[in-house]
Design a protein around this motif. Structure first.
Motif, PDB file in Angstrom:
ATOM      1  N   UNK A 163      13.121   7.847   2.583  1.00 25.57           N
ATOM      2  CA  UNK A 163      13.801   9.229   3.287  1.00 25.57           C
ATOM      3  C   UNK A 163      12.762   8.905   4.410  1.00 25.57           C
ATOM      4  N   UNK A 164      10.970   7.977   4.513  1.00 27.34           N
ATOM      5  CA  UNK A 164      10.375   7.738   5.176  1.00 27.34           C
ATOM      6  C   UNK A 164      10.397   6.920   5.832  1.00 27.34           C
ATOM      7  N   UNK A 165      11.283   6.072   5.811  1.00 22.78           N
ATOM      8  CA  UNK A 165      11.222   4.430   6.282  1.00 22.78           C
ATOM      9  C   UNK A 165      13.325   4.600   5.975  1.00 22.78           C
ATOM     10  N   UNK A 166      13.727   5.563   7.042  1.00 25.80           N
ATOM     11  CA  UNK A 166      15.696   5.513   7.070  1.00 25.80           C
ATOM     12  C   UNK A 166      15.956   3.977   7.222  1.00 25.80           C
ATOM     13  N   UNK A 167      16.715   4.086   6.933  1.00 25.64           N
ATOM     14  CA  UNK A 167      17.926   2.221   7.797  1.00 25.64           C
ATOM     15  C   UNK A 167      16.641   0.998   7.680  1.00 25.64           C
ATOM     16  N   UNK A 168      16.595   1.042   6.815  1.00 21.64           N
ATOM     17  CA  UNK A 168      15.785   0.177   6.153  1.00 21.64           C
ATOM     18  C   UNK A 168      16.817  -0.702   5.143  1.00 21.64           C
ATOM     19  N   UNK A 169      17.152  -1.944   5.957  1.00 21.89           N
ATOM     20  CA  UNK A 169      18.259  -2.717   4.189  1.00 21.89           C
ATOM     21  C   UNK A 169      16.937  -2.973   3.306  1.00 21.89           C
ATOM     22  N   UNK A 215       0.657  -0.669   0.216  1.00 19.19           N
ATOM     23  CA  UNK A 215       0.092   0.178  -0.353  1.00 19.19           C
ATOM     24  C   UNK A 215       0.622   1.048  -0.076  1.00 19.19           C
ATOM     25  N   UNK A 216       2.320   1.364   1.023  1.00 16.50           N
ATOM     26  CA  UNK A 216       2.335   2.453   0.814  1.00 16.50           C
ATOM     27  C   UNK A 216       3.522   2.659  -0.588  1.00 16.50           C
ATOM     28  N   UNK A 217       3.872   1.703  -1.180  1.00 15.81           N
ATOM     29  CA  UNK A 217       4.168   1.724  -2.632  1.00 15.81           C
ATOM     30  C   UNK A 217       3.585   2.022  -3.525  1.00 15.81           C
ATOM     31  N   UNK A 218       2.272   1.778  -3.425  1.00 13.19           N
ATOM     32  CA  UNK A 218       1.680   1.655  -4.909  1.00 13.19           C
ATOM     33  C   UNK A 218       0.357   3.373  -4.314  1.00 13.19           C
ATOM     34  N   UNK A 269      12.041   8.340  -8.207  1.00 13.78           N
ATOM     35  CA  UNK A 269      12.021   9.064  -6.786  1.00 13.78           C
ATOM     36  C   UNK A 269      10.581   8.625  -5.967  1.00 13.78           C
ATOM     37  N   UNK A 270      10.289   7.653  -6.060  1.00 11.04           N
ATOM     38  CA  UNK A 270       9.661   6.321  -4.896  1.00 11.04           C
ATOM     39  C   UNK A 270       9.989   5.545  -4.180  1.00 11.04           C
ATOM     40  N   UNK A 271      10.999   5.589  -5.154  1.00  9.35           N
ATOM     41  CA  UNK A 271      12.331   4.722  -3.879  1.00  9.35           C
ATOM     42  C   UNK A 271      13.363   5.830  -3.192  1.00  9.35           C
ATOM     43  N   UNK A 272      13.286   6.571  -3.825  1.00  9.41           N
ATOM     44  CA  UNK A 272      13.808   7.657  -3.060  1.00  9.41           C
ATOM     45  C   UNK A 272      12.999   8.664  -1.993  1.00  9.41           C
TER      46      UNK A 272
END
Length: 100
Positions: A72-78, A51-54, A65-68
């Protein structure tokens, strides 16, 4: 085995701009307590990550831009960028999205 047989060619690249296919709609469904993807033949209940992606697939933002934005919204997620690309590949293969 040829190199192309070993690794499928990705259709989702950073410069592409995804959008929902015609007839598909993303919405919050209270009865499902989550986001769903509606289409003429049915409904797909999405997990929170999908859902966050879509929610960002608007025909305006590029994959990069979606990846960026999500990084940014979920920093540190490997591996978040690989996960986003993998989901978008699946969404494209399932004909949920189109790439421009």
């Amino acid at each position: 085995m040829s190199p192309s047989a070993a690794q499928p060619v990705s259709t989702v690249t950073p410069d592409k701009t995804p959008r929902l296919r015609r007839g598909f709609r993303l919405q919050w469904e209270p009865a499902q307590n989550g986001h769903v993807l509606l289409y003429p033949e049915g409904m797909i209940k999405l997990n929170d990550s999908a859902a966050e992606i879509l929610q960002r697939v608007d025909g305006q933002r590029s994959v990069a831009a979606i990846v960026a934005d999500l990084s940014e919204r979920f920093p540190g997620v490997p591996g978040i960028d690989e996960d986003i690309l993998a989901f978008l590949e699946v969404a494209h293969a399932q004909f949920w999205i189109e790439l421009q």
